[in-house]
Scaffold this motif. Structure first.
Motif, mmCIF file in Angstrom:
data_model
loop_
_atom_site.group_PDB
_atom_site.id
_atom_site.type_symbol
_atom_site.label_atom_id
_atom_site.label_comp_id
_atom_site.label_asym_id
_atom_site.label_seq_id
_atom_site.Cartn_x
_atom_site.Cartn_y
_atom_site.Cartn_z
ATOM 1 N N GLY A 156 0.839 -1.153 -0.007
ATOM 2 C CA GLY A 156 0.122 -0.041 -0.073
ATOM 3 C C GLY A 156 0.893 1.223 -0.148
ATOM 4 O O GLY A 156 0.390 2.352 -0.105
ATOM 5 N N ASN A 157 2.168 1.133 0.082
ATOM 6 C CA ASN A 157 3.081 2.256 0.551
ATOM 7 C C ASN A 157 3.926 2.429 -0.793
ATOM 8 O O ASN A 157 4.623 3.297 -0.754
ATOM 9 N N GLY A 158 3.484 1.874 -1.915
ATOM 10 C CA GLY A 158 4.432 1.773 -3.022
ATOM 11 C C GLY A 158 5.293 0.692 -3.155
ATOM 12 O O GLY A 158 5.234 -0.378 -2.663
ATOM 13 N N GLU A 159 6.460 0.716 -4.130
ATOM 14 C CA GLU A 159 7.368 -0.322 -4.455
ATOM 15 C C GLU A 159 8.271 -0.387 -3.294
ATOM 16 O O GLU A 159 8.575 0.485 -2.226
ATOM 17 N N SER A 160 8.330 -1.726 -2.877
ATOM 18 C CA SER A 160 9.088 -2.239 -1.570
ATOM 19 C C SER A 160 10.654 -1.955 -2.118
ATOM 20 O O SER A 160 11.102 -1.931 -3.087
ATOM 21 N N ALA A 161 11.612 -2.033 -0.972
ATOM 22 C CA ALA A 161 12.969 -1.679 -1.167
ATOM 23 C C ALA A 161 13.588 -3.160 -1.021
ATOM 24 O O ALA A 161 13.970 -3.529 -0.133
ATOM 25 N N LYS A 162 13.446 -3.946 -2.237
ATOM 26 C CA LYS A 162 14.100 -5.179 -2.466
ATOM 27 C C LYS A 162 14.730 -5.247 -3.642
ATOM 28 O O LYS A 162 14.193 -5.072 -4.733
ATOM 29 N N LEU A 163 15.863 -6.054 -3.363
ATOM 30 C CA LEU A 163 16.879 -6.325 -4.622
ATOM 31 C C LEU A 163 16.481 -7.926 -5.032
ATOM 32 O O LEU A 163 16.217 -8.773 -3.933
ATOM 33 N N ARG A 490 6.593 -0.256 12.867
ATOM 34 C CA ARG A 490 5.689 -0.769 11.975
ATOM 35 C C ARG A 490 4.686 0.320 11.776
ATOM 36 O O ARG A 490 4.008 0.368 10.746
ATOM 37 N N ARG A 491 4.774 1.178 13.008
ATOM 38 C CA ARG A 491 3.727 2.428 12.737
ATOM 39 C C ARG A 491 4.234 3.737 11.739
ATOM 40 O O ARG A 491 3.482 4.340 11.513
ATOM 41 N N PHE A 492 5.517 3.347 11.269
ATOM 42 C CA PHE A 492 6.225 4.415 10.357
ATOM 43 C C PHE A 492 6.388 3.483 9.020
ATOM 44 O O PHE A 492 7.625 3.814 8.510
ATOM 45 N N ASP A 493 5.936 2.400 8.799
ATOM 46 C CA ASP A 493 5.961 1.579 7.603
ATOM 47 C C ASP A 493 6.367 2.329 6.334
ATOM 48 O O ASP A 493 6.997 2.424 5.587
ATOM 49 N N THR A 494 5.368 3.478 6.029
ATOM 50 C CA THR A 494 5.497 4.160 4.845
ATOM 51 C C THR A 494 6.725 4.750 4.687
ATOM 52 O O THR A 494 7.331 4.935 3.814
ATOM 53 N N ALA A 495 6.943 5.462 5.831
ATOM 54 C CA ALA A 495 8.262 6.340 5.915
ATOM 55 C C ALA A 495 9.352 5.631 5.497
ATOM 56 O O ALA A 495 10.282 5.913 4.812
ATOM 57 N N GLN A 498 9.941 4.466 2.160
ATOM 58 C CA GLN A 498 10.431 5.559 1.302
ATOM 59 C C GLN A 498 12.005 5.503 1.404
ATOM 60 O O GLN A 498 12.713 5.754 0.714
ATOM 61 N N MET A 499 12.402 5.586 2.713
ATOM 62 C CA MET A 499 13.833 6.109 3.089
ATOM 63 C C MET A 499 14.824 4.614 2.420
ATOM 64 O O MET A 499 15.593 4.891 1.630
ATOM 65 N N ASP A 500 14.005 3.573 2.580
ATOM 66 C CA ASP A 500 14.874 2.228 2.027
ATOM 67 C C ASP A 500 14.784 2.272 0.477
ATOM 68 O O ASP A 500 15.888 1.716 0.016
ATOM 69 N N TRP A 501 13.662 2.608 -0.028
ATOM 70 C CA TRP A 501 13.616 2.722 -1.519
ATOM 71 C C TRP A 501 14.920 3.776 -1.919
ATOM 72 O O TRP A 501 15.506 3.413 -3.149
ATOM 73 N N ALA A 502 14.998 4.800 -1.396
ATOM 74 C CA ALA A 502 16.149 5.670 -1.658
ATOM 75 C C ALA A 502 17.548 5.077 -1.612
ATOM 76 O O ALA A 502 18.410 5.067 -2.337
#
Length: 550
Positions: A156-163, A490-495, A498-502
């Protein structure tokens, strides 16, 4: 389009000394420097007056025409091969063949060699041709068989930060070169299906997959696919390709193999002497200079084995087979495809096959080329000009937005991301989780200590038991603390996502982007426009790293 210069660690002190010209002794190992205009004129004059030190221009052009006709038959390429036939020098770079070209640094090498050839042609007023030397003779399958892309999995937060790693399993059989490892059509189909599953759907995805599928239909090996993919990306820029393990190239190499065999002792002494020079300058060796090594490989019943010297002849590592010098010379003359170079003799062979004005190298390659200068001289040759390859980090709008949002610099992501991420979470810990647990641990130990002392006073053996019990309780508290922190995070999963995606976009798996991500990741998102942008980026003959904002 925005470009920003940043400095990444060189990783190799001797390379840094060469690039920055901070140690005259280091520059002497190479004999020239890319930043010195006079050295380019000198090298061109040397090539023109020492054509006898390499294969003929017509023979080379014929071989290149035959090889490039298969998967790189483009007008600009054919025009450049004609220029080589007419005597044009080249700027060359190279790499082992990787799946869909492997990590982005391969793309950066191709970009650098094209830019370096353009600049050299402008400086010297003569055509200069960019060439990519595919090291298909290498046999490290696990280094070549895979590609990393960012996964298409979403939440729900967009693309996950996964290789995700897409790989092709090596067929059964002997450990031979990558070029000689033949793959069934199903291997390409399976790899492309996996790539399609991992990448997000975009407007460019269907065409990219179609072009890669068509390239695979003509490929029997990773080297074939590597060449076809490079042609898709850079053929229009005239990048000429060659595979060192192709029979047409091996035939050109035969006379140099003869020299390497007959003068092997002199070459070994040259490498040992150069190693001593490097160490006396205070640097560590970046490649093994092994006493008794012939620095040549032989394909023995298909397997690529390193040759060692043995009482005037040569043997394999286990001494189960041997060859006299005469026998090995016969192989060089009549079956040169049975021989190949190692990391120390490849630079010389490259210089014999091609009229090399300059060579584009990465930091690690520059370090081991420092060991080859004396060997060039043994054979009456001069080392070409060494040009450090350019490197880049592609910064997408999404990554840039998240960096701004969380006040993350590129340096933060590259060198202290875990700490910055943890600090960001701590700032939002209104409950003081870590401090509360630390307080409980301290209070419990204070309360428990009298019990421990009492038990030890009754029986000394109970002291060890009570200490073990304390440690067990502390582990349970630590476990509870970790679970509490996870629940809070987990309360800040979205944020955090996003950080992990960068982070995974700019510095994936704790490494520079160029050493991990595959070009298919960006082709899928942007088409091939980003390749053109790389060729518009600033170029320097002393290398450098640029952030390119897409």
């Amino acid at each position: 389009m925005k470009f920003e210069s940043v400095q990444l660690p060189f990783g190799q002190p001797i390379t840094e000394a060469y690039i920055n010209r901070s140690n005259p002794g280091v520059e002497a190992l190479f004999g020239s420097h890319a930043a010195e205009p006079a050295h380019w004129e000198k090298r061109l004059n040397w090539l023109n007056s020492h054509a006898d030190k390499r294969t003929t221009a017509s023979g080379l052009a014929d071989a290149l025409a035959r090889y490039n006709a298969v998967s790189n038959n483009q007008p600009a390429v054919n025009s450049n091969i004609d220029a080589i036939r007419a005597g044009a020098p080249v700027v060359v770079t190279g790499q082992q063949a990787g799946l869909w070209t492997g990590p982005l640094l391969v793309i950066h090498k191709a970009v650098t060699v094209i830019a370096a050839a353009r600049e050299a042609a402008s400086k010297l007023g003569t055509p200069v041709v960019p060439v990519f030397w595919i090291a298909g003779e290498d046999h490290d399958w696990d280094e070549a068989n895979h590609a990393f892309v960012r996964s298409a999995s979403v939440s729900g937060n967009g693309e996950s930060a996964k290789l995700s790693r897409v790989a092709i399993k090596r067929p059964s059989g002997v450990r031979t070169s990558v070029s000689r490892t033949k793959l069934a059509p199903d291997a390409w189909v399976d790899a492309l299906q996996r790539l399609s599953q991992e990448l997000p759907d975009t407007e460019f995805k269907p065409d990219m997959l179609l072009q890669l599928e068509q390239a695979a239909k003509q490929a029997e090996s990773l080297s074939d696919l590597f060449a076809a993919t490079l042609s898709l990306l850079f053929g229009k820029y005239g990048l000429v390709l060659l595979d060192a393990d192709e029979p047409v190239i091996r035939a050109l190499e035969a006379p140099m193999f003869e020299q390497m065999i007959t003068r092997n002792d002199e070459l070994e002494a040259a490498y040992v002497g150069a190693a001593s020079d490097v160490q006396e300058l205070g640097f560590k060796l970046s490649a093994d200079v092994t006493p008794g090594s012939a620095n040549l490989f032989m394909f023995d019943e298909g397997e690529r084995v390193l040759l060692h010297k043995d009482e005037g002849g040569f043997r394999n590592r286990k001494s189960t087979k041997s060859w006299t010098s005469a026998e090995l010379l016969d192989v060089a003359r009549n079956e040169p495809q049975q021989l190949s170079n190692n990391v120390l003799t490849r630079p010389i062979m490259q210089d014999y096959v091609l009229p090399v004005l300059a060579v584009v190298l990465g930091p690690g390659e520059i370090a081991y080329w420092a060991l080859t200068g004396r060997a060039f001289h043994v054979l009456g040759m001069e080392m070409p000009i060494v040009v450090p390859r350019m490197s880049y980090t592609l910064v997408e709008q999404t990554a840039a937005k998240y960096m701004t949002k969380f006040e993350l610099s590129f340096d933060d992501i590259a060198h202290r991301y875990a700490a910055r991420r943890e600090a960001w979470l701590k700032e939002r810990d209104e409950l003081g989780i870590e401090a509360r647990f630390a307080e409980v641990k301290a209070q419990f130990k204070l309360v428990y200590q009298p019990v421990m002392d009492m038990a030890a006073g009754i029986q000394q053996g109970l002291r060890d038991l009570s200490e073990s019990n304390l440690q067990r309780i502390e582990r349970e508290l630590a476990y509870m603390e970790a679970r509490t922190k996870d629940a809070h995070a987990r309360r800040f999963d979205t944020a955090l996502s996003q950080m992990d995606w960068a982070a995974v976009s700019l510095w994936p798996d704790g490494k520079p982007q160029e050493r991990v991500l595959n070009m298919a990741d960006f082709w899928n998102r942007y088409g091939l426009s980003w390749v053109d942008k790389l060729l518009e980026a600033p170029y320097s003959s002393q290398g450098g790293h640029w952030m390119i904002y897409l």
